[in-house]
Structure formats: C-alpha cells, structure tokens
Design an enzyme around this catalytic site. Structure first.
Site, PDB file in Angstrom:
ATOM      1  N   MET A  47      -3.213 -10.562   6.064  1.00 60.18           N
ATOM      2  CA  MET A  47      -2.782 -10.877   4.702  1.00 60.18           C
ATOM      3  C   MET A  47      -1.433 -10.369   4.385  1.00 60.18           C
ATOM      4  O   MET A  47      -1.073  -9.324   5.010  1.00 60.18           O
ATOM      5  CB  MET A  47      -3.670 -10.052   3.430  1.00 60.18           C
ATOM      6  CG  MET A  47      -5.042 -10.167   3.697  1.00 60.18           C
ATOM      7  SD  MET A  47      -5.560 -11.432   2.307  1.00 60.18           S
ATOM      8  CE  MET A  47      -7.294 -11.735   3.057  1.00 60.18           C
TER       9      MET A  47
ATOM     10  N   ASN B 108     -17.377   2.912   3.916  1.00 64.81           N
ATOM     11  CA  ASN B 108     -17.238   4.284   3.451  1.00 64.81           C
ATOM     12  C   ASN B 108     -18.389   4.576   2.527  1.00 64.81           C
ATOM     13  O   ASN B 108     -19.329   3.713   2.390  1.00 64.81           O
ATOM     14  CB  ASN B 108     -15.943   4.600   2.524  1.00 64.81           C
ATOM     15  CG  ASN B 108     -15.936   3.256   1.412  1.00 64.81           C
ATOM     16  OD1 ASN B 108     -16.906   2.801   0.987  1.00 64.81           O
ATOM     17  ND2 ASN B 108     -14.485   2.704   1.018  1.00 64.81           N
TER      18      ASN B 108
ATOM     19  N   THR C   3     -17.211   6.863   6.555  1.00 62.00           N
ATOM     20  CA  THR C   3     -16.072   7.491   6.034  1.00 62.00           C
ATOM     21  C   THR C   3     -15.835   8.204   4.740  1.00 62.00           C
ATOM     22  O   THR C   3     -16.719   7.758   3.851  1.00 62.00           O
ATOM     23  CB  THR C   3     -14.785   6.750   6.395  1.00 62.00           C
ATOM     24  OG1 THR C   3     -14.914   5.663   5.663  1.00 62.00           O
ATOM     25  CG2 THR C   3     -14.734   6.179   7.757  1.00 62.00           C
TER      26      THR C   3
ATOM     27  N   GLY D 216      -8.697   3.524   5.937  1.00 58.23           N
ATOM     28  CA  GLY D 216      -9.826   3.058   6.581  1.00 58.23           C
ATOM     29  C   GLY D 216      -9.641   2.165   7.722  1.00 58.23           C
ATOM     30  O   GLY D 216     -10.248   2.413   8.712  1.00 58.23           O
ATOM     31  N   ASP D 217      -8.599   1.349   7.691  1.00 53.32           N
ATOM     32  CA  ASP D 217      -8.504   0.463   8.766  1.00 53.32           C
ATOM     33  C   ASP D 217      -7.616   1.112  10.077  1.00 53.32           C
ATOM     34  O   ASP D 217      -8.053   1.030  11.135  1.00 53.32           O
ATOM     35  CB  ASP D 217      -7.250  -0.563   8.229  1.00 53.32           C
ATOM     36  CG  ASP D 217      -8.190  -1.570   7.224  1.00 53.32           C
ATOM     37  OD1 ASP D 217      -9.308  -1.781   7.275  1.00 53.32           O
ATOM     38  OD2 ASP D 217      -7.078  -2.152   6.457  1.00 53.32           O
TER      39      ASP D 217
ATOM     40  N   GLY E  79       2.352   3.092   2.677  1.00 51.76           N
ATOM     41  CA  GLY E  79       2.002   1.638   2.977  1.00 51.76           C
ATOM     42  C   GLY E  79       0.740   1.651   3.895  1.00 51.76           C
ATOM     43  O   GLY E  79       0.290   2.773   4.398  1.00 51.76           O
TER      44      GLY E  79
HETATM   45  P1  ATP Z   1      -9.173   2.512   2.370  1.00 47.01           P
HETATM   46  O1  ATP Z   1      -9.811   1.606   1.587  1.00 47.01           O
HETATM   47  O2  ATP Z   1      -8.015   3.320   1.528  1.00 47.01           O
HETATM   48  O3  ATP Z   1      -8.399   1.892   3.555  1.00 47.01           O
HETATM   49  P2  ATP Z   1     -11.557   3.933   2.820  1.00 47.01           P
HETATM   50  O4  ATP Z   1     -12.237   4.158   1.662  1.00 47.01           O
HETATM   51  O5  ATP Z   1     -12.130   2.653   3.995  1.00 47.01           O
HETATM   52  O6  ATP Z   1      -9.855   3.664   2.973  1.00 47.01           O
HETATM   53  P3  ATP Z   1     -11.692   6.577   3.692  1.00 47.01           P
HETATM   54  O7  ATP Z   1     -13.282   7.095   3.784  1.00 47.01           O
HETATM   55  O8  ATP Z   1     -10.813   6.717   2.330  1.00 47.01           O
HETATM   56  O9  ATP Z   1     -11.667   5.033   4.141  1.00 47.01           O
HETATM   57  O10 ATP Z   1     -10.756   7.222   4.707  1.00 47.01           O
HETATM   58  C1  ATP Z   1     -11.034   6.894   6.035  1.00 47.01           C
HETATM   59  C2  ATP Z   1     -10.504   8.115   7.054  1.00 47.01           C
HETATM   60  O11 ATP Z   1      -9.237   8.336   6.781  1.00 47.01           O
HETATM   61  C3  ATP Z   1     -11.398   9.322   6.685  1.00 47.01           C
HETATM   62  O12 ATP Z   1     -12.457   9.418   7.222  1.00 47.01           O
HETATM   63  C4  ATP Z   1     -10.308  10.445   7.157  1.00 47.01           C
HETATM   64  O13 ATP Z   1     -10.492  10.395   8.608  1.00 47.01           O
HETATM   65  C5  ATP Z   1      -9.060   9.673   6.889  1.00 47.01           C
HETATM   66  N1  ATP Z   1      -8.340  10.232   5.662  1.00 47.01           N
HETATM   67  C6  ATP Z   1      -8.435   9.684   4.278  1.00 47.01           C
HETATM   68  N2  ATP Z   1      -8.005  10.392   3.393  1.00 47.01           N
HETATM   69  C7  ATP Z   1      -7.933  11.522   3.858  1.00 47.01           C
HETATM   70  C8  ATP Z   1      -7.095  12.641   3.358  1.00 47.01           C
HETATM   71  N3  ATP Z   1      -6.694  12.700   1.928  1.00 47.01           N
HETATM   72  N4  ATP Z   1      -6.600  13.521   4.050  1.00 47.01           N
HETATM   73  C9  ATP Z   1      -7.027  13.456   5.370  1.00 47.01           C
HETATM   74  N5  ATP Z   1      -7.710  12.455   6.108  1.00 47.01           N
HETATM   75  C10 ATP Z   1      -7.916  11.358   5.263  1.00 47.01           C
HETATM   76  O1  RIB Z   2      -7.344  -2.070   3.751  1.00 42.06           O
HETATM   77  C1  RIB Z   2      -6.155  -2.245   3.208  1.00 42.06           C
HETATM   78  C2  RIB Z   2      -5.963  -3.765   3.311  1.00 42.06           C
HETATM   79  O2  RIB Z   2      -6.723  -4.356   2.254  1.00 42.06           O
HETATM   80  C3  RIB Z   2      -4.476  -4.149   2.742  1.00 42.06           C
HETATM   81  O3  RIB Z   2      -3.839  -4.127   3.828  1.00 42.06           O
HETATM   82  C4  RIB Z   2      -4.780  -5.420   1.818  1.00 42.06           C
HETATM   83  O4  RIB Z   2      -4.007  -6.410   2.677  1.00 42.06           O
HETATM   84  C5  RIB Z   2      -6.232  -5.378   1.711  1.00 42.06           C
HETATM   85  O5  RIB Z   2      -6.728  -6.384   2.611  1.00 42.06           O
END
Ligand code: ATP
Ligand code: RIB
Length: 315
Positions: free
Chosen positions: A12, A184, A220, A251-252, A287
């Site tokens: 994207m 998550n 996560t 998360g990615d 970012g």
């Molecule tokens: P997103 O949708 O924002 O990409 P997500 O909700 O899929 O993220 P999270 O569980 O928020 O995933 O985070 C993934 C991993 O990133 C966590 O397991 C941890 O390792 C790291 N992480 C995220 N936030 C923090 C933080 N504030 N401090 C340290 N590590 C973090």
């Molecule tokens: O996980 C983050 C991603 O979700 C962003 O890069 C955005 O493009 C959405 O697909």
C-alpha cells in the site's frame, strides 16, 4: 535462487497527513503536513526481513498507475525478489493515514491487492515449494490466504499468519494448519469471540486455537511484549522499555524480524526476543518502513538503547 521467506500479501502507498483534528462529516479542515511512504502489511513484513539480510520474495499485485511503478521499483531497490509481483488492472493500494499526536487513523483501499486471487498462486507453486517460511496477513482476500495455506501444506512449508487487520469470519480449519499464528490481543478476541481483558483470559483464548491445531500462538501485547503459547508451554517474552514515538507498523516489524531470525536459527524463543528488540527500536522512530533499521543499525542501537541484557518477565 529461490527466496527463503515468501511473503504473500499486500503493498500500500501510505498517504500520511498530520492533522490537528479530524474533520466532522461534511466539514473541511486544513492540515499542516503531508507525505507519501511505502507501506502495506505484506510489504512491511517483507521489507523488515530484507533489511535484516534475509533472502525475501513477495507474491503481490502492484497497481497499473504511477504508484504501482514506484512500488515495484522500491521492492527491487530493497533487494526483495519480485518474480511473484505483477501489475493488476486497478490502481495501487493506498492507505490514507491521519496522524494526530501519537494516534493514527488509517483507511485501507485495496486497489490492485484485490486482484491477488487464489488462482494467481497456482503460477507460483515453485516459489512456495522452495520457501522455508510462508508469511501471510489479512489485507488480501481470505480465500487467497486459504489457498496459500493449502499449497504450503502440500509442500510441508511452515506458515506464519498475522491476522491483521482483524476479521471474525476466518475459517478455523485453515488457521489450525499454521505453524505460527500471531494476532495482537484485539485480533485474538475477534477470532475466538472470547474475552481478552486479562492475561489469563488471553491465555485461555490462545489455548483454544492451540487445541484446534495451531502449533505456536504468538500474541503480541504492545509495550508488554509477546506471549508464546504451545500445547505444553506458556512463556511471556517481555518488551524492551523505550521512549515510544510512533507505533505504526510495529506489528509488521515484529513479524518480519521474527521470520528473519527463525529462518536463520530455527530457535523460536531467541527469534521472539530478537523480534521484540527490532520492533521496540521501530517505535522510537517515525513511520512504518521508514523506521525499520538494517542489521548494522540494530547492532548499534542495541548498545545505545541498553538492549543487550534480557528484560525481566513480568506483567
Ligand atoms: P501495529 O498495528 O501498530 O503495527 P500491533 O498491534 O499489530 O501493531 P503490537 O502488539 O502493538 O502489534 O506490537 C508488536 C510488537 O512491537 C510488540 O510485541 C513489541 O515487541 C513491540 N512494541 C510495540 N509497542 C511497543 C512499545 N511501546 N515499547 C516496546 N516495544 C513495543
Ligand atoms: O500495519 C501498518 C500498515 O497498515 C501500514 O503500512 C498501512 O499501509 C496499513 O496497511
């Protein structure tokens, strides 16, 4: 040479606007800043693993427009194998992101990603057969994911599925074939329809999927880290304490980094620890892909941010 990590999923173009506030319906507001960046869950995960030095390939659809050209070029420049990347008829997938302070709202427009249909994968059985890990998310059709899981099973290739964005209509029969399933906590709640307010509830929900056949549940938990649950093991791998600036794409970053380390060393616990470090670094920068360090930066930043010792597990 075949890619070792094969990411089947989305790309994207992020259209990111810094806003003072969201407009009401029918209202126009001005905003201080706009920029474009490469994103999309599949591409982000592939990019993270490539930054760490893995041989990564993607099966993905870019758009027939200028953004599609730009993305294809970006894959090539990033060292991502593009044998499986083709142009669709539609325009490229875009993700208008609205950033207000440390909160993001994102709209995902699939565009050409919707043309990554199950039949497309049949042309790439060879890539699937030779991969050491197949990585999937949920920004393409679920049917395509099921086809990928079936083909991976045919060739005994392990699958990691990151069920983001959340979808509660997922076929559990297919999910149960995954070696790694990494929601998550919210996505886990959606899928299992079970409460996920406390750690013991999260464990219960994760065990439900393990009982169905998932070998490793990797839940996560943001700044708390990650819970690893198998048939006979439950382990919290704590996150590193950092000054969080922007969690978009964390998360990615975690999934991409885990894939890299797991394919390299086969040790799940060590790979989870390294993925925690990698993802924590990315939340200190802004970012998604723009925040992903390469291996030499990881080494430097581990030292600088004091990440060389193992954090103490607590919740
Ligand atoms: P997103 O949708 O924002 O990409 P997500 O909700 O899929 O993220 P999270 O569980 O928020 O995933 O985070 C993934 C991993 O990133 C966590 O397991 C941890 O390792 C790291 N992480 C995220 N936030 C923090 C933080 N504030 N401090 C340290 N590590 C973090
Ligand atoms: O996980 C983050 C991603 O979700 C962003 O890069 C955005 O493009 C959405 O697909």
């Amino acid at each position: 040479m075949y890619p070792e990590i094969l990411v089947i999923g989305s790309n994207m173009m992020e259209l990111s606007t810094d806003i003072d506030r969201m407009p009401e319906l029918g209202e126009t507001v001005s905003a201080p800043n706009f920029h474009m960046a490469f994103g999309g869950k599949g591409a982000n995960q592939a990019y993270a693993a490539a930054r760490l030095g893995s041989r990564v390939g993607m099966i993905s659809k870019v758009g027939s427009d200028a953004l599609g050209e730009k993305y294809l070029e970006h894959f090539q420049k990033s060292g991502i194998d593009v044998q499986g990347v083709t142009k669709g008829k539609k325009s490229n997938g875009v993700a208008p992101c609205f950033i207000q302070g440390n909160m993001n709202s994102i709209i995902v427009v699939q565009g050409a990603n919707s043309e990554l249909t199950p039949d497309v994968l049949e042309q790439y059985e060879d890539l699937i057969k030779h991969a050491k890990l197949i990585v999937l998310q949920q920004e393409i059709s679920l049917e395509t994911n099921y086809k990928a899981i079936d083909l991976a099973e045919k060739y005994s290739v392990p699958v990691m599925l990151n069920p983001a964005p959340a979808n509660d209509h997922v076929d559990l029969k297919h999910i149960s074939k995954c070696t790694f399933y990494s929601p998550n906590e919210t996505e886990l709640g959606y899928l299992t329809k079970m409460p996920i307010e406390t750690i013991s509830q999260i464990k219960k929900a994760a065990h439900k999927l393990v009982d169905l056949g998932v070998k490793n549940m990797i839940v996560t938990l943001g700044s708390r880290g990650v819970l690893w649950i198998t048939q006979d093991n439950e382990k919290l791998i704590p996150a590193y304490k950092v000054e969080a600036l922007d969690s978009i794409g964390a998360g990615d970053a975690f999934v991409g980094a885990f894939s890299h380390y797991y394919v390299e060393n086969g040790n799940i616990e060590e790979s989870l620890r390294e993925a925690n470090i990698y993802a924590a670094i990315t939340v200190t920068r802004s970012g998604s892909q723009t925040s992903y360090p390469d291996m030499s930066e990881v080494k430097e930043l581990r030292e600088k941010l004091g990440m060389n010792s193992v954090p103490v597990a607590s919740l």
